[in-house]
Write a protein that holds these residues in place. Structure first.
Motif, mmCIF file in Angstrom:
data_model
loop_
_atom_site.group_PDB
_atom_site.id
_atom_site.type_symbol
_atom_site.label_atom_id
_atom_site.label_comp_id
_atom_site.label_asym_id
_atom_site.label_seq_id
_atom_site.Cartn_x
_atom_site.Cartn_y
_atom_site.Cartn_z
ATOM 1 N N GLY A 1 -3.667 1.663 14.591
ATOM 2 C CA GLY A 1 -2.421 2.262 14.141
ATOM 3 C C GLY A 1 -2.224 3.660 14.695
ATOM 4 N N SER B 1 4.928 0.852 9.341
ATOM 5 C CA SER B 1 5.873 1.888 9.765
ATOM 6 C C SER B 1 7.229 1.322 10.165
ATOM 7 C CB SER B 1 5.297 2.651 10.963
ATOM 8 O OG SER B 1 5.210 1.788 12.096
ATOM 9 N N GLN C 1 1.325 5.444 13.873
ATOM 10 C CA GLN C 1 2.124 5.939 12.751
ATOM 11 C C GLN C 1 1.614 5.360 11.436
ATOM 12 O OE1 GLN C 1 6.509 6.036 13.775
ATOM 13 N NE2 GLN C 1 5.759 4.603 15.312
ATOM 14 N N SER C 2 1.217 4.091 11.453
ATOM 15 C CA SER C 2 0.611 3.456 10.284
ATOM 16 C C SER C 2 -0.855 3.871 10.198
ATOM 17 C CB SER C 2 0.726 1.935 10.398
ATOM 18 O OG SER C 2 2.070 1.537 10.558
ATOM 19 N N ASN C 3 -1.534 3.481 9.104
ATOM 20 C CA ASN C 3 -2.953 3.804 8.986
ATOM 21 C C ASN C 3 -3.727 3.199 10.152
ATOM 22 O OD1 ASN C 3 -4.432 1.144 7.851
ATOM 23 N ND2 ASN C 3 -2.384 1.309 6.919
ATOM 24 N N GLY D 1 1.312 6.161 6.185
ATOM 25 C CA GLY D 1 0.343 6.155 7.272
ATOM 26 C C GLY D 1 -1.044 6.594 6.874
ATOM 27 N N ASP E 1 -2.024 1.270 1.418
ATOM 28 C CA ASP E 1 -1.069 2.345 1.709
ATOM 29 C C ASP E 1 0.197 2.038 0.915
ATOM 30 O OD1 ASP E 1 0.480 4.373 2.666
ATOM 31 O OD2 ASP E 1 0.566 3.664 4.738
ATOM 32 N N ASN F 1 -8.110 8.459 9.263
ATOM 33 C CA ASN F 1 -7.482 8.107 10.546
ATOM 34 C C ASN F 1 -8.155 8.759 11.747
ATOM 35 O OD1 ASN F 1 -5.614 6.465 9.293
ATOM 36 N ND2 ASN F 1 -3.969 7.972 9.298
#
Length: 497
Positions: free
Chosen positions: A377, A428, A379-381, A147, A142, A96
């Motif tokens: 992203g 998320s 909060q998510s990847n 995340g 994921d 990330n």
């Protein structure tokens, strides 16, 4: 109805004569030795919004930088990818940091994880991060929606590695498989796993609690055809992902239509997409931007097929010859993307032909409109793998789910650049909404941070204090990284941003 179908065919043939694919690899500076091409991937390694090309034409991998769609430069050595050979490759940002990393496998069943250093170089880190066992193929996903991207490898034993703060940890094992397709078949946002095997294929439903359930029988997707590849896409625009797969040994390829109740129906014969042959690769793509997903598939004994979607209630029609992509034959892998940013999809092919690769450019003639979407992203990847994008216009819904095969969503818009709305649903639970939009562009959409902000607000009310990873107390989440919330009782909450 018979006359309507005939009229549609006449219209399409007139239109398709204007779409012609042409191999421009040598013309654009891609000229390396090969012959037994193994794999390829379009991806943007340097964040300039032009797709670069990573491919193995037979024995070693090459990375070519895209020079704004007009030429390519071989940067393999400077990228530190020399002397590696791949048989499969996908992309994702596992740490990330905003730079796309590479996940690959070799002919010796080694698994490689190349971290993008952000300076044009890559570092191989698989062993140091705990991925020491081999595999034939590997994919990013994921699976627990935390995340951070996890890794699925398939081989003599298929394995799921969970990403932790110190690396990757083996948490689940499955049967032997030759390949896999990761997609959310039941729209619960947890990625499910479809294993392709020499015997019965297996569909594992992600239960959302770290476990998986074999639902092959009830979902009706066992298929005993010695499957090689599979692709998921919503070809009938009903908001659920369907499944197409190729088979070896002269068996029919198979199109499974999602029934929206946890089951699939084999509609191969009705849609005319069996393609009897030694199946190699397949992918759902909208090659002519008409808002309907088509199917590109290849095999060892026949020419390539490009099945044009003629509508939900009509058979597909093979137009590969009309648009000049029936050859080169014996293609093992294809990657599709708009490398010259002109709005239509191009294809990179590798296989056992000529020098082992071809860059098939759609050389004009596609006058329909498009929309491309790149995700960021929070909060998510970072690259949004597993995110669902729904595009609405009139009574039609188009769905794209981001995967490690392609990190840019491509929507055909037909004869109008306008759309009613675009809804982005992140793993998320966050969402973006764009109303009354106009296409013919690349949109970059960043995930909202509302959930993190609300969580921080509630925790601070309870007497929590916020610290960064170096132990310094901070007042806000204005930067990206890993943060910690402590209270007087030493309760801890980890926030990844």
């Amino acid at each position: 109805m018979k006359y309507l179908k005939f009229a549609l065919l006449i219209f399409f043939f007139a239109f398709s004569q204007q779409i012609r694919f042409r191999d421009v690899a040598a013309e654009l500076g891609i000229n390396v030795p090969g012959g037994l091409g193994a794999t390829c991937l379009f991806f943007d390694y340097n964040n300039d919004n032009y797709l670069d090309i990573l491919f193995d034409p037979g024995g070693r991998v090459y990375l070519f930088k895209n020079n704004y769609g007009v030429a390519f430069t071989n940067i393999t050595d400077s990228a530190r990818l020399t002397n590696y050979g791949f048989i499969s490759v996908v992309a994702g940002d596992f740490n990330n940091d905003g730079y796309v990393d590479i996940l690959a496998t070799s002919n010796g069943a080694e698994v490689y994880l190349f971290r993008n250093n952000g300076d044009g170089t890559f570092s191989e880190v698989a062993d140091s991060l705990g991925i020491s066992l081999g595999g034939y193929r590997a994919l990013f996903l994921d699976y627990n929606l935390d995340g951070y991207l996890d890794i699925l490898t398939v081989g003599t034993q298929s394995r799921l590695y969970k990403q932790t703060l110190s690396g990757f940890q083996l948490v689940y094992t499955f049967e032997e498989a030759t390949n896999a397709c990761v997609f959310d078949y039941n729209n619960d946002f947890y990625p499910d796993i479809y294993l392709l095997r020499s015997g019965e294929n297996k569909l594992y439903r992600n239960n959302g609690n770290g476990t998986f359930t074999d639902v092959t029988s009830q979902a009706n997707v066992g298929n005993l055809g010695n499957s090689q590849t599979a692709t998921a896409g919503d070809f009938n625009n009903d908001g659920y992902l369907d499944l197409y797969l190729t088979n070896l040994g002269g068996g029919l390829n198979c199109l499974y239509v999602n029934q929206r109740n946890g089951t699939f129906l084999d509609r191969t014969n009705f849609y005319g997409v069996g393609d009897v042959g030694d199946g190699r690769t397949c992918i759902f793509i909208d090659f002519n931007n008409d808002r309907l997903l088509d199917i590109f598939t290849t095999n060892h004994v026949n020419l390539n097929r490009l099945y044009k979607n003629m509508g939900y209630s009509a058979p597909f029609f093979n137009v590969a010859g009309q648009v000049n992509i029936a050859n080169p034959a014996d293609v093992f892998v294809s990657s599709w993307g708009d490398f010259d940013n002109d709005g239509d999809l191009d294809a990179f092919l590798t296989g056992h032909f000529g020098n082992g690769y071809a860059l098939m450019r759609d050389s004009g003639g596609n006058y329909f409109h498009y929309l491309k979407v790149k995700l960021l992203g929070c909060q998510s990847n970072k690259v949004g793998i597993g995110t669902k994008l729904y595009l609405y216009r009139n009574d039609t819904t188009q769905l794209v789910e981001i995967s490690s095969i392609s990190l840019v969503a491509h929507f055909g818009l037909g004869n109008s650049p306008n759309f009613d709305s675009l809804i982005v649903l992140w793993p998320s639970g966050e969402r973006n909404s764009i109303y009354f939009g106009v296409g013919d562009t690349l949109l970059t959409i960043e995930e909202p941070l509302s959930a993190i902000k609300e969580e921080k607000k509630e925790k601070l009310k309870e007497g929590f204090h916020l610290f960064d990873i170096q132990g310094r107390r901070i007042k806000s989440l204005s930067q990206r990284g890993v943060f910690f919330l402590f209270n007087k009782r030493k309760n801890i909450k980890i926030i990844r941003r």
